[in-house]
Design an enzyme around this catalytic site. Structure first.
Site, PDB file in Angstrom:
ATOM      1  CD  GLU A 157      -2.870  -0.951  -0.226  1.00 15.95           C
ATOM      2  OE1 GLU A 157      -2.972   0.143  -0.795  1.00 15.95           O
ATOM      3  OE2 GLU A 157      -3.401  -1.979  -0.670  1.00 15.95           O
ATOM      4  CE1 TYR A 488      -2.559  19.805  -3.902  1.00 15.76           C
ATOM      5  CE2 TYR A 488      -0.557  21.092  -4.082  1.00 15.76           C
ATOM      6  CZ  TYR A 488      -1.732  20.626  -4.627  1.00 15.76           C
ATOM      7  OH  TYR A 488      -2.080  21.005  -5.895  1.00 15.76           O
ATOM      8  N   GLY A 489      -2.787  19.190   1.724  1.00 15.87           N
ATOM      9  CA  GLY A 489      -3.145  18.451   2.921  1.00 15.87           C
ATOM     10  C   GLY A 489      -3.930  19.248   3.928  1.00 15.87           C
ATOM     11  N   PRO A 491      -7.107  21.176   5.561  1.00 16.43           N
ATOM     12  CG  PRO A 491      -7.834  20.803   7.741  1.00 16.43           C
ATOM     13  CD  PRO A 491      -6.663  21.315   6.957  1.00 16.43           C
TER      14      PRO A 491
END
Length: 608
Positions: A157, A488-489, A491
């Protein structure tokens, strides 16, 4: 004293590997499916340095991984590390997959004397066998990718791994460093993919020498082909009868059309096709066992050092409802990007292009303008399916711009109004004029009047104190000052628990996420005025609020990949060709306002 010669991964697993009851549909002896022969043998082939497997769910990858590790340890005493995204994932993988399988395998009981013991040589993080060790770790912290020397690295993963460490960059590099000095170094990377441009597997696949895909002969014409999902315009791929009324009825007609003879292929023919299939790379190199490789002229060639594999759920012969289930799953998405992305990632094994795909050109968007009102648009500009209005406000030195958007179920939205008030917001007169616009009402065709339920007002720049003042005067929980964070990332909207020192609820927005959301949805095409399309963005046929300038501003940003001197990859949104971007920003602010209403105040989008 007789030495047992090593066998292929497929032969070893068919003889020794067992499926545990807790994590398998059918417990007991493992039987390698035709689809799994080449991936399993490649992962156990010590002549292949690197195997990168971009795959969907439902093809047994976790079992292939455990079988490969067990085979290498039993036959070669290979020291192995298995990396999972987090320590919790690593612990669950050890308990559910490794321990559960090994306890059923007599051969592992012989080479791992501590199998049923609970001591420092048999933990959820480490196994010490007869001449080999196995470490199982998460990759969420840099320390877990250090201080190990191994012969084989199995990375599971990978797209769930952290994108990069704060000071050390991507976790791929330190993980690879564990193989330094090994006689037969082996890297095995596998994952269901995520978003294009932010995917480890995308980078890893770009590094391989060849990418192999499973080619199957048509039962009607013997033409070899890769199975693909296809689309409504393609003449081959997965198909169903759209004349049926319900999703279930359409799904029951699922079949595959051959790319050559266009004859129907049914799921019950898949198993026989796969037994005659072979894995073929871009240059014609092929294999049907993952051990011997041949050129497109059928001459034997040397084993490639770095190979990629791609496969998706349509190849699985163990699907509970066959292709019918896949079609039903797709149709149930209904065009909603939030549902389509898991389908693309988990069923098709493909990267999601929706967020990072090229945006529609502004002229094409303009051609999509609609009429959804009766009579004069200014009298009833709100669509009948809308249940709430939110607004975004942008402040410039010489003007303030207001955009009002209407929202319906699934965040389908319609542009309602665009107002420009000229002047300097620092003046009392300008504040009075701008304040009046906050209270505008808008009507539906049925006569229902609607107020704007929440405003988000950009507070960045040198008008910050003026925006704070407007919030305090007109409603601290109605006019929300916002500040974008280009990282990025973050909320979509981080509404604070309490007011700041200026006595307002300054809310930070994840502007990168908002832009990705917008540009992913611009590709959704409305079918008609009466058919809802979740996430679709509708524009009115009105040059006053929705002309050339509006569409140029809406398409004014593009996403660019930057690689710094340390090799770290970061995405940045940059202005593309247009100096202004108020239309883009104000959609972001209006959408953030909707999210604040839903997350902070419990609002639910329902049919009006």
């Amino acid at each position: 004293m007789r030495k047992v010669l090593p066998v292929s991964g497929r032969e070893w697993c068919d003889k020794h590997f067992r499926l545990p009851a807790g994590s398998s549909q059918t417990a007991g002896r493992w039987t390698t499916m035709p689809l799994q022969v080449v991936p399993l043998n490649m992962m156990c082939n010590r002549n292949i340095r690197c195997v990168v497997f971009q795959k969907s769910a439902r093809i047994g990858y976790s079992k292939i991984l455990v079988g490969s590790v067990s085979c290498l340890q039993a036959q070669y005493n290979t020291n192995v590390v298995i990396y999972q995204p987090t320590d919790d994932d690593a612990k669950d993988f050890t308990i559910d997959e490794i321990d559960a399988a090994w306890e059923m395998m007599p051969i592992m009981q012989r080479i791992f004397p501590y199998l049923f013991a609970k001591n420092e040589k048999n933990t959820v993080k480490k196994k010490v066998g007869a001449g080999w060790t196995l470490d199982i770790k998460g990759t969420h912290t840099p320390k877990n990718t250090r201080r190990l020397t191994k012969s084989a690295l199995f990375a599971d993963e990978v797209d769930g791994w952290i994108w990069r460490f704060a000071k050390e960059g991507t976790p791929i590099k330190p993980a690879r460093a564990r193989l330094e000095g090994a006689a037969f170094p082996m890297e095995r990377w596998g994952t269901t993919p995520t978003v294009a441009g932010e995917s480890h597997i995308e980078v890893l696949m770009s590094e391989v020498d060849f990418t192999f895909r499973f080619y199957l002969p048509c039962p009607h014409c013997d033409h070899e082909q890769v199975l693909v999902w296809g689309d409504k315009d393609s003449q081959h791929g997965m198909k169903w009868e759209n004349t049926k009324t319900s999703i279930a009825a359409k799904s029951r007609t699922a079949h595959y059309l051959c790319i050559s003879c266009t004859q129907k292929i049914h799921y019950n023919q898949l198993s026989a096709m796969e037994k005659a299939g072979r894995w073929i790379a871009e240059d014609g190199t092929w294999t049907n066992d993952g051990i011997q490789f041949f050129s497109d002229s059928n001459e034997k060639v040397s084993t490639p050092r770095k190979v990629g594999l791609h496969c998706w759920a349509g190849y699985s012969i163990n699907l509970s409802f066959g292709w019918i289930g896949l079609v039903e799953e797709f149709l149930s998405c209904g065009g909603d990007p939030a549902k389509l992305q898991p389908f693309v990632n988990l069923v098709l094994g493909e990267l999601w292009e929706g967020d990072n795909a090229e945006k529609l050109d502004w002229e094409h968007l303009k051609l999509r303008r609609e009429i959804w009102w009766a009579g004069d648009r200014k009298e009833n500009p709100v669509h009948s399916r809308a249940c709430i209005l939110t607004g975004g406000i942008d402040t410039q030195d010489d003007r303030v711009e207001f955009y009002v958007w209407a929202w319906g179920v699934g965040e389908e939205c319609w542009l309602v109004d665009h107002i420009v008030v000229l002047g300097d917001l620092s003046s009392d007169a300008m504040q009075e004029m701008a304040g009046k616009q906050l209270y505008n009402q808008y009507m539906k065709a049925n006569g229902e009047k609607m107020d704007v339920s929440l405003w988000c007002w950009d507070a960045m720049g040198h008008k910050t104190d003026d925006v704070y003042k407007m919030s305090r005067e007109h409603g601290k929980l109605w006019v929300i000052p916002i500040q974008g964070e280009n990282k990025y990332g973050k909320p979509i909207a981080s509404f604070p628990r309490k007011k700041n020192l200026k006595k307002v609820y300054l809310t930070r927005l994840g502007t990168d996420g908002l832009k990705e959301r917008l540009y992913g949805r611009l590709n959704l095409t409305p079918k008609s005025i009466n058919d809802p399309v979740p996430g679709c963005i509708h524009f009115p046929l009105d040059d006053d609020i929705c002309g050339d300038e509006f569409f140029k501003q809406l398409c004014s940003a593009s996403k660019k990949l930057e690689i710094n001197k340390s090799g770290q990859r970061n995405w940045r949104w940059v202005k593309q060709y247009h100096v202004f971007d108020e239309a883009l920003d104000c959609w972001n602010y209006a959408n953030a306002a909707l999210n604040i209403l839903m997350q902070r105040f419990g609002f639910v989008l329902t049919e009006p």
